[in-house]
Design an enzyme around this catalytic site. Structure first.
Site, PDB file in Angstrom:
ATOM      1  N   GLY A  54       0.826  -1.320   0.122  1.00  0.00           N
ATOM      2  CA  GLY A  54       0.092   0.066  -0.085  1.00  0.00           C
ATOM      3  C   GLY A  54       0.888   1.254  -0.002  1.00  0.00           C
ATOM      4  O   GLY A  54       0.117   2.441  -0.111  1.00  0.00           O
ATOM      5  N   CYS A  58     -27.140  -8.472 -17.208  1.00  0.00           N
ATOM      6  CA  CYS A  58     -26.729  -8.226 -18.383  1.00  0.00           C
ATOM      7  C   CYS A  58     -27.781  -8.449 -19.724  1.00  0.00           C
ATOM      8  O   CYS A  58     -28.341  -9.686 -19.799  1.00  0.00           O
ATOM      9  CB  CYS A  58     -25.451  -8.820 -18.573  1.00  0.00           C
ATOM     10  SG  CYS A  58     -24.703  -8.906 -20.186  1.00  0.00           S
ATOM     11  N   CYS A  61     -25.845 -11.374 -21.850  1.00  0.00           N
ATOM     12  CA  CYS A  61     -25.637 -12.978 -21.106  1.00  0.00           C
ATOM     13  C   CYS A  61     -26.377 -13.237 -19.962  1.00  0.00           C
ATOM     14  O   CYS A  61     -26.392 -14.226 -19.705  1.00  0.00           O
ATOM     15  CB  CYS A  61     -24.169 -13.051 -21.112  1.00  0.00           C
ATOM     16  SG  CYS A  61     -23.599 -12.423 -19.435  1.00  0.00           S
ATOM     17  N   CYS A  76     -22.359  -6.489 -19.448  1.00  0.00           N
ATOM     18  CA  CYS A  76     -21.284  -6.591 -18.807  1.00  0.00           C
ATOM     19  C   CYS A  76     -20.045  -5.929 -19.243  1.00  0.00           C
ATOM     20  O   CYS A  76     -19.971  -5.828 -20.449  1.00  0.00           O
ATOM     21  CB  CYS A  76     -20.873  -8.173 -19.122  1.00  0.00           C
ATOM     22  SG  CYS A  76     -21.665  -9.412 -18.318  1.00  0.00           S
ATOM     23  N   CYS A 110     -18.541 -12.288 -20.285  1.00  0.00           N
ATOM     24  CA  CYS A 110     -19.933 -11.959 -20.974  1.00  0.00           C
ATOM     25  C   CYS A 110     -20.007 -12.958 -22.349  1.00  0.00           C
ATOM     26  O   CYS A 110     -20.639 -13.817 -22.568  1.00  0.00           O
ATOM     27  CB  CYS A 110     -20.260 -10.651 -21.578  1.00  0.00           C
ATOM     28  SG  CYS A 110     -21.817 -10.313 -21.920  1.00  0.00           S
TER      29      CYS A 110
END
Lengths: 283, 187
Positions: A29, A238, A241, A263, A269
């Site tokens: 980080g 979606c 899909c 998506c 997808c």
């Protein structure tokens, strides 16, 4: 291919970037300064991610690039071609086949595995930058873990909007110490940052910073007890899909207010459609 | 003598160093795992792993401290030819190499500053053996816990207490390599 050193960068530059990556992994980080080079593409087009990818790629790797989840947008196509030409690596659009994935603003839907490396393109690596413009001060704030200002910002969201309105580049705390900008990924992706099996590397070219998350690192999205963090997405399946669990893009389809949700991860997808899943807008 | 100085580097630097780096990165990202690394054939007493790490990460910008037996003419001239790295004492080095006893005391090395904890030394510790047993490791990069043969415990526990400051360690033995970043808890 012989016109360039392997993966474009010279060896001394790669050593410098590699040293920064190792310190980044040792201090999860924390933003390690590095001497970012000019790349043959403008700042903002992933010069940081490209330098990190160039430093980690081996000839045996299979490389995938996504831009907001999509394999077929300008940024993704040009970076993929860049490494095909300068490193001679094989490329793919399949998340499961890739060993190194460079990403702009998304984490793939498919969970990543131990052999994989995810390289993020980062525009502004400093999560405190819009609250405190001086680098000397933000450095001090990180060293003292003085993150009250960030909580005030999230609190101001709540007082103005009734909820935390920050929806992307949502700040996270790494291993209980550094507050980190996860790059402008949607906060939908934040829960995937922690405990990931893959190595995550972040490169900011213009801002000259590299940072990292080793696998299985504790990453917590900042929140309040009475306003817990919530990973949000558009409340639709979606259109192509039918997936209910993936992050969606809203696409305007005509000039009469028509729209569809698809998506953002094109590989996810397409794989679902190939497996026979269909949404309501599928042709 | 001179032949030994000039030989033993990477035959194909770009490719071999990228493979070597991936081993070092995997080791640093997953403390306790033992990676294979090769490519360099440094003069005795350096191990092949230590030589490969030095060729991968060191150049004219990285002062190196040679501790104990590693500080010999053969190693000095080999490093000078292949990396050009300046040699220095423990107080100003970015990398140090030697056996665990030769590298002591750890208080001599830079541990970084609160604003720039990355300005700290990386110690390459030559070990007689390297095995996934002994000390228990937990922390970033480790799923539940890992085990690694460490030369001792206390030094790594007090190094962890300095976090985010502290030293990072790479352990080398023949062609094997493991790492212990400052973030790892040791017991």
């Amino acid at each position: 291919m012989t016109d360039y050193n392997f993966a474009y960068l010279d060896e001394q530059t790669k050593r410098m970037i590699r040293r920064a990556i190792l310190k980044g992994l040792a201090i999860p980080g924390y933003q390690v300064p590095f001497a970012s080079r000019e790349m043959p593409m403008p700042y903002g087009w992933g010069t940081g991610g490209v330098q990190v990818s160039a430093a980690v790629l081996t000839p045996e790797d299979r490389f995938k690039v996504i831009d907001q989840g999509a394999d077929d947008t300008t940024n993704a196509v040009s970076i993929r071609t860049f490494f095909e030409r300068t490193a001679g690596v094989k490329t793919t659009t399949k998340t499961t086949d890739a060993s190194v994935i460079q990403t702009r603003h998304r984490i793939p839907e498919e969970p990543l595995t131990e052999g994989q490396i995810l390289v993020y393109q980062v525009p502004i690596p400093e999560p405190l930058r819009f609250l405190e413009p001086r680098e000397s001060e933000t450095r001090k704030m990180h060293s003292l873990e003085e993150y009250g200002l960030m909580h005030v910002k999230l609190y101001e969201d709540i007082s103005r909007h009734g909820h935390i309105a920050t929806s992307y580049a949502y700040p996270v705390k790494v291993e209980g110490h550094y507050v980190m900008d996860p790059s402008p990924i949607p906060k939908f992706d934040n829960p995937k940052l922690g405990d990931m099996a893959a190595i995550q590397l972040f490169g900011a070219g213009r801002e000259q910073r590299i940072y990292a998350l080793p696998p299985y690192t504790e990453v917590v999205s900042l929140d309040f007890d009475d306003h817990p963090f919530e990973a949000s997405k558009a409340d639709h399946p979606c259109g192509l899909c039918g997936a209910e669990d993936s992050y969606l893009d809203e696409v305007i389809v005509d000039d009469a207010g028509g729209r569809m949700f698809v998506c953002s991860d094109t590989d996810y997808c397409e794989a679902r459609q190939a497996a026979g899943h269909r949404g309501k807008d599928a042709a | 003598m001179q032949a030994q100085t000039l030989s033993g580097g990477f035959a194909d630097p770009a490719i071999q160093s990228t493979h070597a780096f991936r081993s070092v990165m995997e080791a640093m990202a997953r403390p306790g795992t033992i990676q294979n690394i090769n490519g360099a054939e440094p003069p005795s007493p350096l191990s092949a792993a230590a030589g490969s790490v030095l060729l991968t990460l060191c150049d004219t910008e990285t002062p190196i401290y040679l501790a104990g037996a590693a500080d010999c003419e053969a190693v000095r001239t080999w490093l000078a030819f292949h990396t050009g790295a300046p040699l220095t004492g423990p107080a100003h080095c970015m990398f140090a190499i030697g056996s665990w006893s030769a590298l002591a005391p750890l208080s001599a090395y830079p541990i970084g500053t609160p604003e720039y904890p990355d300005r700290s030394a990386t110690l390459i510790v030559e070990c007689p053996e390297l095995s996934p047993s002994g000390a228990t490791l937990t922390g970033p990069g480790i799923k539940d816990s890992a085990a690694l043969s460490l030369p001792e415990l206390r030094a790594f526990q007090s190094n962890r207490a300095l976090f985010p400051l502290g030293l990072d360690f790479v352990f080398t033995c023949e062609n094997g390599l493991a790492a212990l970043p400052r973030s790892t808890e040791v017991s």
